[in-house]
Write a protein that holds these residues in place. Sequence first.
Motif, PDB file in Angstrom:
ATOM      1  N   GLN A  43      39.860  -9.190  13.817  1.00 53.17           N
ATOM      2  CA  GLN A  43      40.321 -10.226  12.955  1.00 53.17           C
ATOM      3  C   GLN A  43      40.640  -9.565  11.572  1.00 53.17           C
ATOM      4  O   GLN A  43      39.814  -9.056  10.924  1.00 53.17           O
ATOM      5  CB  GLN A  43      39.389 -11.332  12.846  1.00 53.17           C
ATOM      6  CG  GLN A  43      39.964 -12.652  11.997  1.00 53.17           C
ATOM      7  CD  GLN A  43      38.800 -13.879  12.202  1.00 53.17           C
ATOM      8  OE1 GLN A  43      37.630 -13.533  12.660  1.00 53.17           O
ATOM      9  NE2 GLN A  43      39.102 -14.936  11.558  1.00 53.17           N
ATOM     10  N   THR A  44      41.666 -10.076  10.995  1.00 46.75           N
ATOM     11  CA  THR A  44      42.285  -9.438   9.702  1.00 46.75           C
ATOM     12  C   THR A  44      42.483 -10.518   8.735  1.00 46.75           C
ATOM     13  O   THR A  44      43.090 -10.163   7.401  1.00 46.75           O
ATOM     14  CB  THR A  44      43.722  -8.703   9.889  1.00 46.75           C
ATOM     15  OG1 THR A  44      44.668  -9.451  10.506  1.00 46.75           O
ATOM     16  CG2 THR A  44      43.452  -7.348  10.796  1.00 46.75           C
ATOM     17  N   SER A  45      42.111 -11.729   8.640  1.00 46.42           N
ATOM     18  CA  SER A  45      42.478 -12.679   7.741  1.00 46.42           C
ATOM     19  C   SER A  45      41.110 -13.766   7.469  1.00 46.42           C
ATOM     20  O   SER A  45      40.237 -13.370   8.140  1.00 46.42           O
ATOM     21  CB  SER A  45      43.678 -13.567   8.079  1.00 46.42           C
ATOM     22  OG  SER A  45      43.284 -14.428   9.170  1.00 46.42           O
ATOM     23  N   GLY A  46      41.119 -14.280   6.382  1.00 46.87           N
ATOM     24  CA  GLY A  46      40.218 -15.094   5.988  1.00 46.87           C
ATOM     25  C   GLY A  46      40.635 -16.643   5.637  1.00 46.87           C
ATOM     26  O   GLY A  46      41.850 -16.818   5.382  1.00 46.87           O
ATOM     27  N   MET A  47      39.874 -17.344   5.120  1.00 43.84           N
ATOM     28  CA  MET A  47      39.923 -18.531   4.372  1.00 43.84           C
ATOM     29  C   MET A  47      39.721 -18.770   2.801  1.00 43.84           C
ATOM     30  O   MET A  47      38.533 -18.382   2.474  1.00 43.84           O
ATOM     31  CB  MET A  47      39.380 -19.878   5.169  1.00 43.84           C
ATOM     32  CG  MET A  47      39.480 -21.006   4.646  1.00 43.84           C
ATOM     33  SD  MET A  47      38.695 -22.269   5.757  1.00 43.84           S
ATOM     34  CE  MET A  47      39.616 -22.254   6.994  1.00 43.84           C
ATOM     35  N   VAL A  48      40.339 -19.226   2.094  1.00 47.60           N
ATOM     36  CA  VAL A  48      40.134 -19.519   0.598  1.00 47.60           C
ATOM     37  C   VAL A  48      40.205 -21.236   0.315  1.00 47.60           C
ATOM     38  O   VAL A  48      40.881 -21.980   0.893  1.00 47.60           O
ATOM     39  CB  VAL A  48      41.147 -18.839  -0.474  1.00 47.60           C
ATOM     40  CG1 VAL A  48      40.943 -19.324  -1.771  1.00 47.60           C
ATOM     41  CG2 VAL A  48      41.295 -17.632  -0.206  1.00 47.60           C
ATOM     42  N   GLN A  49      39.122 -21.738  -0.182  1.00 45.82           N
ATOM     43  CA  GLN A  49      38.821 -23.021  -0.153  1.00 45.82           C
ATOM     44  C   GLN A  49      37.868 -23.365  -1.508  1.00 45.82           C
ATOM     45  O   GLN A  49      37.364 -22.408  -2.028  1.00 45.82           O
ATOM     46  CB  GLN A  49      38.330 -23.781   0.954  1.00 45.82           C
ATOM     47  CG  GLN A  49      36.998 -23.237   1.171  1.00 45.82           C
ATOM     48  CD  GLN A  49      36.474 -23.639   2.819  1.00 45.82           C
ATOM     49  OE1 GLN A  49      35.243 -23.575   3.092  1.00 45.82           O
ATOM     50  NE2 GLN A  49      37.221 -24.327   3.197  1.00 45.82           N
ATOM     51  N   GLY A  50      38.148 -24.691  -2.179  1.00 47.23           N
ATOM     52  CA  GLY A  50      37.324 -25.068  -3.297  1.00 47.23           C
ATOM     53  C   GLY A  50      37.663 -26.065  -3.991  1.00 47.23           C
ATOM     54  O   GLY A  50      38.263 -27.214  -3.215  1.00 47.23           O
ATOM     55  N   THR A  51      37.247 -26.421  -5.265  1.00 40.70           N
ATOM     56  CA  THR A  51      37.507 -27.685  -5.833  1.00 40.70           C
ATOM     57  C   THR A  51      37.941 -27.345  -7.256  1.00 40.70           C
ATOM     58  O   THR A  51      37.586 -26.198  -7.899  1.00 40.70           O
ATOM     59  CB  THR A  51      36.306 -28.659  -6.096  1.00 40.70           C
ATOM     60  OG1 THR A  51      35.113 -27.638  -6.515  1.00 40.70           O
ATOM     61  CG2 THR A  51      35.821 -29.013  -4.418  1.00 40.70           C
ATOM     62  N   VAL A  52      38.924 -28.181  -7.792  1.00 43.00           N
ATOM     63  CA  VAL A  52      39.231 -27.905  -9.314  1.00 43.00           C
ATOM     64  C   VAL A  52      38.841 -29.040 -10.083  1.00 43.00           C
ATOM     65  O   VAL A  52      38.868 -30.408  -9.584  1.00 43.00           O
ATOM     66  CB  VAL A  52      40.705 -27.883  -9.359  1.00 43.00           C
ATOM     67  CG1 VAL A  52      41.358 -27.739 -10.702  1.00 43.00           C
ATOM     68  CG2 VAL A  52      41.342 -26.773  -8.562  1.00 43.00           C
ATOM     69  N   VAL A  53      38.034 -29.047 -11.226  1.00 47.74           N
ATOM     70  CA  VAL A  53      37.305 -30.157 -11.909  1.00 47.74           C
ATOM     71  C   VAL A  53      37.736 -29.837 -13.463  1.00 47.74           C
ATOM     72  O   VAL A  53      38.123 -28.758 -13.717  1.00 47.74           O
ATOM     73  CB  VAL A  53      35.787 -30.027 -11.743  1.00 47.74           C
ATOM     74  CG1 VAL A  53      35.593 -30.434 -10.075  1.00 47.74           C
ATOM     75  CG2 VAL A  53      35.120 -28.655 -12.316  1.00 47.74           C
ATOM     76  N   ASP A  54      37.485 -30.818 -14.241  1.00 49.28           N
ATOM     77  CA  ASP A  54      37.555 -30.769 -15.596  1.00 49.28           C
ATOM     78  C   ASP A  54      36.376 -30.112 -16.127  1.00 49.28           C
ATOM     79  O   ASP A  54      35.153 -30.559 -15.928  1.00 49.28           O
ATOM     80  CB  ASP A  54      37.713 -32.263 -16.006  1.00 49.28           C
ATOM     81  CG  ASP A  54      38.007 -32.231 -17.597  1.00 49.28           C
ATOM     82  OD1 ASP A  54      37.774 -31.435 -18.332  1.00 49.28           O
ATOM     83  OD2 ASP A  54      38.279 -33.599 -18.270  1.00 49.28           O
TER      84      ASP A  54
END
Length: 579
Positions: A8-19
Motif C-alpha cells: 500500500q502506497t497512500s494514506g488519509m488526511v483528516q481533521g477539524t478547523v476551529v476558531d
Amino acid sequence: MAVPAVGQTSGMVQGTVVDEGGGAPLAAAVVTIEELDRSATTGSDGAFSFSDVPAGDYSLTVRRQGFAPLTSRITVAAGSPVRLDLRMPVAAFEERVTVTGIRGELGLGESTEAGSRLGLRAMDIPASIDVIDSTVMQTRGFQQISDALETVPGVLAGENPASPSNFSLRGFSGAQVTVLRDGIWLGPANMVMRPQNAFNLDRVELLRGPASVLNGQGAVAGTVNAVTKQAMATDAPEYNALFSYGRFNTHQTAVGVNGPISDTLWYRFDVSRYGSDGFVERMSPSSSNVTGNLLWRPAPRAELRFSVDYLTDDVGSYFGTPLLPTAVIGEPLDVITTTTGEGIDARTRFLNYNVTDAVNDSSQLLLRADAEVQLSDQVTLRNTVYNFNAKRNWQNAEGFPYCTAVVDVCTTVGQIQRYYGYFFVDHDQKLFGDRVHLDIRTPVGGLENRATVGFEASTLDFERSRGFRRQLPLAPGDMVDVFNPVPGTYGQRELRGVSPTYIDSWAFFIEDSLPLGDRVRLAGAVRHDGMSLERVNRDAVGAVEPSGFERGFRWWGWRAGAVVHLRTALVGDGGGSAA
C-alpha cells in the motif's frame, strides 16, 4: 479472516478547523494540499477529509473569509491516517478609505471683499475668514445661503419665520452680524435678511470678529458677504444648469449662461427657483432669484459693469406648536417641558395653526453700476452706485395659547385661542448709495504695497406699518380645536401705527497692506463714520406720537495686524480691531 495490506502506497488526511479564539468549529473553510492541488471544504462541524493521499511531505493551507490563512507541513505515511486540529487566527483588520475633496475648498487663496478692499487673498489678511465658493455649494447640494454657513464651525443659522436666515456668531446675533450683498450694506440684518438662493452666488464670504472698519455699522460679531456670479470675458457662451428633487416635494431648478456680445461686451444671466411643501401642512416656502449683469470694456484701461438682482420669496407660514398642560397631553413629545407644567403633544407636531390667507413674503430689486478706470500703472479709480427697493409683508396668527380657564378672550376651556396672536407688518424700503475709492499700488523693495482711500454715503427711507388685535370683537374662527384646527382667515386688519425712519450715513476709510519681505505683511485700516437717524411714529389715524426721536452718531474704527507665511500652506496671523 483479515488479510494484511501488501504494497500500500497512500494514506488519509483528516481533521477539524476551529476558531483560535474560542474553539468554535468553522464551516466553509477551504483546505488545500498545495502540491496535489486538491481541496476540501469544511462542514458545519468544521471537519474535512482527504483519502488516497500518496505518501510524502506536503504543505496544507486553510483559508476562510475573516481569518488569516494558515499553512502547516504534514507527512503522509502509507496506510497511516494523519489527524489534524487546525486553529485559525482572526485576520488583522485593515480598511482603506479614500477621501475625495475639492482642491482649495477653504477658499483661502481667493480674494475676499468682506475681509479687505485691496484684492488680497484671504490668507494674506490678519483675520479669520472662510470662503465657500459655488463649486462647493453645488457639490454639497446647498440651496440657500444658510445651508452653506451652517457648515462653518461656530456659526448657527436660525429660520424664525418672523426673522428668516439670521445668524449667530461669537455669541452675537441679529443686526450684530452684518450681512452684505455684493459688498453693499442693505440695512440691519434682522430687518432685511432673507433666504438667498445659492445657485446665483459665486461665493459666500464669512469674516469673524469686529469689522466696522471695513463694512460700517453693526459689524461687531462678523460679516457675511453673498457675492453673486458676474459676467466674465469669454470667447463663446458657457452654460450651466441644475435640477434637484427631494422629499416633501422639495425641488430646485436653475440655469445660468455667460457669453460674449462683442469683443468688448459680455453678459451673465442666472435664474433659480426653489420650493417645497414643507414637513408641516400649508408651510410651502419658495424663493425665486434672477441675477444678470453686463461687462463692458470701452477702452484698455476702463471697465463698466451694470447689474440687476431681483429676489422674491415666501418663507412659509408655520409658527410652531402650542404648549399644552401635561394633564391633557396624550402622546408626550420629550423635547421640552416648562416649570409651569407644560409640554408638547406629538399629535400636534405636524399641525399648522396659522390662517389660510397667511402672508410671509417679500420682493426686492437691487440695481448697481460699477466703474473702474486705471489712471496710471499704480492708481485705479473705482466707483459703485446702487439703488435698492424692497417690500416685505407678514400677516399671520403667530400666537395660539391653550385656554385652561374661561377668562378674557378664552370662552371655552380646552381650545386654542388665536385672538392676541394676529399680527401684521409691512416694510417699504428704499436705499440709495455711492462708494468711491482710489486703489494705489506702489513697489516697496521689489514687492507691492497696496493701499486704498475712499468715501461712501447712503440714504435709507424705511417705512414700517404694523397692527395687532386689541379692539376688534372676537370672531368664531379665532378659537380652534387643538387636534383638528380649522384654519379660517385673518379677517379685518387692525392698524396700530406707521413708523417712517430715515437714516443718512457716510464714511471715510483708509486701508493699507505693506510687505516686509516675501513672508511678512503688515495690515492696517482706519475708518470714520457718521450717521443721522430720524424716527417718526404715527398712530392709526396718522397723528404724530411723542415717542419719535432724532439722533446723530460719530465713531472711529480701526484694524492692525500682521500675516506671516511660515512655510508652504502654513500661515500665521495676529492683530486687533475695534468696532
